[in-house]
Design an enzyme around this catalytic site. Structure first.
Site, mmCIF file in Angstrom:
data_model
loop_
_atom_site.group_PDB
_atom_site.id
_atom_site.type_symbol
_atom_site.label_atom_id
_atom_site.label_comp_id
_atom_site.label_asym_id
_atom_site.label_seq_id
_atom_site.Cartn_x
_atom_site.Cartn_y
_atom_site.Cartn_z
ATOM 1 N N SER A 165 4.008 -4.280 -7.334
ATOM 2 C CA SER A 165 2.683 -3.474 -7.415
ATOM 3 C C SER A 165 2.793 -2.611 -8.868
ATOM 4 O O SER A 165 2.578 -3.375 -9.942
ATOM 5 C CB SER A 165 2.389 -2.589 -6.030
ATOM 6 O OG SER A 165 1.259 -2.020 -6.142
ATOM 7 N N HIS A 326 0.140 -7.037 1.255
ATOM 8 C CA HIS A 326 0.613 -6.527 -0.048
ATOM 9 C C HIS A 326 2.046 -6.149 -0.075
ATOM 10 O O HIS A 326 2.749 -6.203 -1.301
ATOM 11 C CB HIS A 326 -0.342 -5.322 -0.468
ATOM 12 C CG HIS A 326 0.026 -4.681 -1.707
ATOM 13 N ND1 HIS A 326 0.098 -5.268 -3.111
ATOM 14 C CD2 HIS A 326 0.386 -3.334 -2.275
ATOM 15 C CE1 HIS A 326 0.300 -4.429 -3.964
ATOM 16 N NE2 HIS A 326 0.795 -3.212 -3.531
#
Length: 348
Positions: A165, A326
């Site tokens: 991320s 995610h």
């Protein structure tokens, strides 16, 4: 069954990039085994990039490294029992966490990869995270310069960067700014594009500030305050993992009041820029070494439309889809481990 989609940019082909919805050639490859007797069905999708044809084995960059006041990064070193390298400075792996994360988040996977690859792994805390120093500037240029300074100060050579991320964009920025310091990168669920950061992060900041204002002394009290801002217990536990009891005086007793390691004001002011990417023009800067992009099939961070742009910035890229959201590494650690091993293990 762990389903993994695997893509590679074949620079030698010299064909044009195939955009979302376009055609590409599909090749089936043998099934690879996973832990506990499970199997991982793998499909290969090769993306041929015209950008890569221009520099099949070199790195093109017209960037000048920015002048940034760096901070020394705190780290944990995970060393293999049976190393395949002469020392920790040779072919190390640097693991970079995401927003509100820290080096401890990657402890388990770092130990596994150190064991499997026989390489030393430095799990770092980025600025304003974990035990690393605070700084009023929090953007990808500053974070990447911290990592570059870390590589130089520790004398690391042929380094692999793995980032999730926010850490993925930091790793990409290091590779594009300082290609001489990096052997290859692994970007986990992020892409080299400007994108709007999820509104949940601003909501988290609000909840975390409420906790600090309340001066809580227990995790249960902190969790009760945070619950209206985030219903998912796992996410709340992740965020509350940043709480600690600072010592009032050096060597003194810990404070009864919990505080966050993150400077919430600095992080909050930086949110609008953490969705951005420092580089806009892939014709001016390019990383001509291997890159692996791992994305979660249930995540929207790396949509098909941005895959051609990945190929322009990183012409020697591979794309692997892992069945997860995610939080790829925590949601499907075995599929992630297999993808990393396929990418990093020496090719015969």
């Amino acid at each position: 069954m762990i389903k993994v989609a695997f893509a590679r940019a074949a620079a030698q082909a010299g064909a044009s990039v195939v955009g979302a919805g376009g055609g590409c050639c599909l090749t089936a490859i043998p099934t690879i085994s996973a832990a506990a007797g499970a199997s991982a069905a793998v499909m290969v999708r090769r993306l041929f990039s015209s950008a890569s044809a221009a520099t099949p084995s070199s790195t093109t960059t017209n960037t000048v490294p920015p002048v940034v006041s760096t901070v020394p990064l705190v780290y944990d070193l995970h060393s293999p029992e049976n190393p395949t390298v002469p020392n920790k400075e040779t072919q190390p792996i640097i693991f970079i966490h995401g927003l509100f994360g820290s080096k401890k988040n990657n402890r388990s996977i770092s130990k596994q990869l150190a064991r499997d690859l026989g390489r030393h792994i430095f799990a770092i805390d980025l600025r304003n995270h974990g035990e690393s120093p605070h700084s009023p500037r929090h953007d990808y240029t500053a974070m990447s310069e911290d990592v570059a300074a870390f590589i130089r100060s520790h004398g690391l050579k042929d380094t692999t960067l793995i980032g999730h991320s926010m850490g993925a964009k930091a790793a990409m920025t290091v590779a594009l700014t300082h290609p001489d310091l990096v052997q290859n990168i692994i970007s986990v669920d992020n892409a080299p594009v400007d994108a709007r950061l999820e509104s949940s992060f601003a909501r988290y900041i609000q909840g975390l500030k409420k906790i600090e204002e309340a001066g809580v002394s227990s995790l249960s009290a902190a969790d009760k305050i945070l619950e209206p801002y985030e219903k998912n217990l796992v996410v709340r536990q992740f965020l509350l993992g940043n709480l600690h009891r600072p010592r009032v005086d050096p060597g003194g007793k810990p404070s009864p009041t919990l505080q966050f390691r993150n400077p919430l004001g600095i992080i909050g002011k930086s949110l609008d820029h953490l969705g951005d990417f420092p580089f806009k023009d892939p014709h001016r800067v390019r990383f001509g070494k291997p890159a692996l992009f791992v994305r979660g099939t249930k995540s929207h961070y790396v949509p098909d439309e941005v895959v051609p742009l990945i190929g322009q910035f990183f012409p020697l890229f591979e794309l692997v889809d892992v069945e997860s959201g995610h939080w790829v590494i925590s949601e499907n650690p075995e599929a992630f481990r297999q993808a990393v091993l396929r990418f990093l293990e020496p090719k015969e």
